[in-house]
Design an enzyme around this catalytic site. Structure first.
Site, PDB file in Angstrom:
ATOM      1  CD  GLN A  64      -0.799  -9.896 -26.318  1.00 50.54           C
ATOM      2  OE1 GLN A  64      -1.673  -9.064 -26.081  1.00 50.54           O
ATOM      3  NE2 GLN A  64       0.439  -9.541 -26.628  1.00 50.54           N
ATOM      4  CE  LYS A 102       4.217 -12.556 -20.482  1.00 51.42           C
ATOM      5  NZ  LYS A 102       4.965 -11.493 -21.127  1.00 51.42           N
ATOM      6  CE1 TYR A 106     -12.440   3.755  -8.244  1.00 47.14           C
ATOM      7  CE2 TYR A 106     -14.714   3.717  -8.988  1.00 47.14           C
ATOM      8  CZ  TYR A 106     -13.707   3.206  -8.187  1.00 47.14           C
ATOM      9  OH  TYR A 106     -13.963   2.149  -7.355  1.00 47.14           O
ATOM     10  CG  ASP A 150      -2.180   0.761   1.048  1.00 42.17           C
ATOM     11  OD1 ASP A 150      -3.251   0.126   1.066  1.00 42.17           O
ATOM     12  OD2 ASP A 150      -2.131   1.999   0.856  1.00 42.17           O
ATOM     13  CE1 TYR A 170      10.747  -7.561 -12.143  1.00 42.37           C
ATOM     14  CE2 TYR A 170      10.868  -5.341 -11.219  1.00 42.37           C
ATOM     15  CZ  TYR A 170      10.827  -6.198 -12.308  1.00 42.37           C
ATOM     16  OH  TYR A 170      10.839  -5.671 -13.570  1.00 42.37           O
TER      17      TYR A 170
HETATM   18  P1  NAD Z   1      -9.806   2.429  -0.036  1.00 43.49           P
HETATM   19  O1  NAD Z   1      -9.520   3.782  -0.543  1.00 43.49           O
HETATM   20  O2  NAD Z   1     -10.101   2.245   1.409  1.00 43.49           O
HETATM   21  O3  NAD Z   1      -8.615   1.443  -0.387  1.00 43.49           O
HETATM   22  C1  NAD Z   1      -7.743   1.621  -1.469  1.00 43.49           C
HETATM   23  C2  NAD Z   1      -6.328   1.330  -0.999  1.00 43.49           C
HETATM   24  O4  NAD Z   1      -5.427   1.448  -2.102  1.00 43.49           O
HETATM   25  C3  NAD Z   1      -5.854   2.321   0.049  1.00 43.49           C
HETATM   26  O5  NAD Z   1      -5.242   1.622   1.113  1.00 43.49           O
HETATM   27  C4  NAD Z   1      -4.848   3.192  -0.690  1.00 43.49           C
HETATM   28  O6  NAD Z   1      -3.869   3.757   0.149  1.00 43.49           O
HETATM   29  C5  NAD Z   1      -4.303   2.200  -1.692  1.00 43.49           C
HETATM   30  N1  NAD Z   1      -3.724   2.830  -2.888  1.00 43.49           N
HETATM   31  C6  NAD Z   1      -4.258   3.822  -3.653  1.00 43.49           C
HETATM   32  N2  NAD Z   1      -3.426   4.112  -4.673  1.00 43.49           N
HETATM   33  C7  NAD Z   1      -2.354   3.277  -4.557  1.00 43.49           C
HETATM   34  C8  NAD Z   1      -1.163   3.094  -5.292  1.00 43.49           C
HETATM   35  N3  NAD Z   1      -0.897   3.832  -6.394  1.00 43.49           N
HETATM   36  N4  NAD Z   1      -0.258   2.165  -4.872  1.00 43.49           N
HETATM   37  C9  NAD Z   1      -0.503   1.419  -3.765  1.00 43.49           C
HETATM   38  N5  NAD Z   1      -1.631   1.542  -3.025  1.00 43.49           N
HETATM   39  C10 NAD Z   1      -2.537   2.470  -3.407  1.00 43.49           C
HETATM   40  O7  NAD Z   1     -10.990   1.846  -0.927  1.00 43.49           O
HETATM   41  P2  NAD Z   1     -11.807   0.492  -0.802  1.00 43.49           P
HETATM   42  O8  NAD Z   1     -13.232   0.838  -0.643  1.00 43.49           O
HETATM   43  O9  NAD Z   1     -11.170  -0.422   0.155  1.00 43.49           O
HETATM   44  O10 NAD Z   1     -11.639  -0.070  -2.288  1.00 43.49           O
HETATM   45  C11 NAD Z   1     -10.693  -1.096  -2.585  1.00 43.49           C
HETATM   46  C12 NAD Z   1     -10.839  -1.484  -4.046  1.00 43.49           C
HETATM   47  O11 NAD Z   1     -12.161  -1.942  -4.303  1.00 43.49           O
HETATM   48  C13 NAD Z   1     -10.581  -0.341  -5.024  1.00 43.49           C
HETATM   49  O12 NAD Z   1      -9.880  -0.828  -6.139  1.00 43.49           O
HETATM   50  C14 NAD Z   1     -11.971   0.096  -5.416  1.00 43.49           C
HETATM   51  O13 NAD Z   1     -11.999   0.650  -6.701  1.00 43.49           O
HETATM   52  C15 NAD Z   1     -12.747  -1.205  -5.350  1.00 43.49           C
HETATM   53  N6  NAD Z   1     -14.173  -0.971  -5.106  1.00 43.49           N
HETATM   54  C16 NAD Z   1     -14.643  -0.610  -3.882  1.00 43.49           C
HETATM   55  C17 NAD Z   1     -16.002  -0.374  -3.696  1.00 43.49           C
HETATM   56  C18 NAD Z   1     -16.589   0.010  -2.357  1.00 43.49           C
HETATM   57  O14 NAD Z   1     -17.798   0.220  -2.281  1.00 43.49           O
HETATM   58  N7  NAD Z   1     -15.845   0.075  -1.295  1.00 43.49           N
HETATM   59  C19 NAD Z   1     -16.872  -0.484  -4.791  1.00 43.49           C
HETATM   60  C20 NAD Z   1     -16.352  -0.827  -6.024  1.00 43.49           C
HETATM   61  C21 NAD Z   1     -15.005  -1.085  -6.176  1.00 43.49           C
END
Ligand code: NAD
Ligand code: UDP
Length: 313
Positions: A164, A107, A147, A35, A66
């Site tokens: 692929q 991969k 998004y 994270d 990696y």
């Molecule tokens: P959240 O914001 O609590 O969690 C996202 C996490 O990703 C955070 O810990 C953040 O620090 C980390 N992060 C962001 N950019 C990053 C990067 N470049 N490198 C490393 N870490 C990074 O959100 P969430 O609700 O826990 O969502 C988690 C996933 O589920 C997301 O991909 C979101 O799109 C998807 N999602 C969530 C919901 C929902 O209702 N909670 C709905 C649809 C999709």
């Protein structure tokens, strides 16, 4: 008997990711949580630190990684509109470059990889409820596009790596999920309304509150995600995961006021640009292929979430 696996969870310090890490550890796996703490917090995983099969790494998924793992849950990406619109270019990079990097990793090490996609790929849907076959109605240049389009492009990459490079992929389209560890200030409706209600502050209802959503409690969601990862490789998805019980945002506000015993009043605010009017999953595929459907009633889930915010405040 479970087979012990090395599992990478990107975004593991976030709301969904931290619950997922817990579940995977409880099942006996080794978990590597990655994270960059943009919206995630160490407190979310403080209970897991020090466990011998848990490892935490600060890393931004827009850069290559990696490591040696058997499975990858790609969850890194801010999910609330306030946070993903704060730095929209970075949001797109996280979805697209993040997907490329994690797919490249999968991969190289021949890992299975699951993408946390979203109901936002359907945009402001013209079909209701949304089935996986529906292609969506997304504005590519609006404020939500970083998004929505980022996640759509990530899905494209997943399916191209599958075709692929024969990668073993799973794509989950996650619908609105709520529960403990949502950020109190992340602007999402459940956390906003609960925090406002607990403070007896005005409940900010956007538009007339007639727009609908369907809310899934986090434990149910994590269960569905793990089932999808463990399903046969022929089930690539996309698979809708969410609660099919639709409720208007106004009715949600009233329910939260009642459950908290709050003195808050409802205050109308403008509806944000491109805010979908209706959203509800068709979960027939998840029921049929995963034997999954949510089991936790909205009232029970809200009570647990209210309890969490009460303690936090
Ligand atoms: P959240 O914001 O609590 O969690 C996202 C996490 O990703 C955070 O810990 C953040 O620090 C980390 N992060 C962001 N950019 C990053 C990067 N470049 N490198 C490393 N870490 C990074 O959100 P969430 O609700 O826990 O969502 C988690 C996933 O589920 C997301 O991909 C979101 O799109 C998807 N999602 C969530 C919901 C929902 O209702 N909670 C709905 C649809 C999709
Ligand atoms: N919403 C609201 N008041 C708030 C926050 C959100 O009325 O304080 C509305 C928002 O306009 C949307 C719904 O609640 O119609 C769900 O918003 P959220 O940001 O939680 O999720 P999404 O729009 O991504 O489904």
């Amino acid at each position: 008997m479970i087979s012990r696996k090395r599992v990478l969870v990107t975004g593991g310090a976030g709301f969904l990711g931290s619950h997922l890490c817990e579940r995977l550890l409880a099942a006996g796996h080794d978990v590597l949580c990655v994270d960059n703490y943009f919206t995630g917090r160490r407190e979310n995983i403080s209970g897991l630190m020090g466990r011998p099969n848990f490892e935490l790494m600060r890393h931004d998924v827009t850069f290559p990684l990696y490591v040696e793992v058997d499975e990858i849950y790609n969850f890194a990406c801010p999910a609330s509109p306030i946070h993903y619109q704060f730095d929209p270019v970075q949001t797109t990079k996280t979805s697209v470059h993040g997907a490329i990097n994690m797919l490249g990793l999968a991969k190289r090490v021949k890992a299975r990889i699951l993408q946390a996609s979203t109901s936002e790929v359907y945009g402001d849907p013209t079909e209701h409820p949304q089935r996986e076959e529906y292609w969506g109605n997304v504005n590519p240049i609006g404020p939500r596009a970083c998004y929505d389009e980022g996640k759509r492009c990530a899905e494209t990459l997943f399916f191209d790596y599958h075709r692929q490079h024969k990668l073993r992929i799973r794509v989950a389209r996650i619908f609105n999920t709520y529960g403990p560890r949502m950020l109190p200030n992340d602007g999402r409706v459940v956390s906003n309304f609960i925090v406002q209600a607990l403070k007896n502050a005005p409940i900010t209802l956007y538009g007339d509150g007639g727009q609908t959503r369907a809310f899934c409690y986090v434990d149910d969601m994590v269960d569905g995600l793990v089932r999808l990862m463990e399903a046969p490789d022929t089930l690539t998805g996309p698979v809708n995961l969410g609660n099919p019980n639709e409720i208007s945002v106004r009715a949600l506000a009233e329910r939260i006021i009642a459950l908290t015993g709050s003195r808050s009043r409802i205050e109308s605010k403008p509806l944000p640009v491109n805010d979908p009017m209706q959203r509800c999953p068709d979960i027939s595929m998840a029921k049929r292929e995963l034997g999954w459907q949510p089991t936790i009633e909205l009232e029970t889930g809200l009570e647990r979430t209210i309890e969490y915010f009460r303690k936090l405040m």
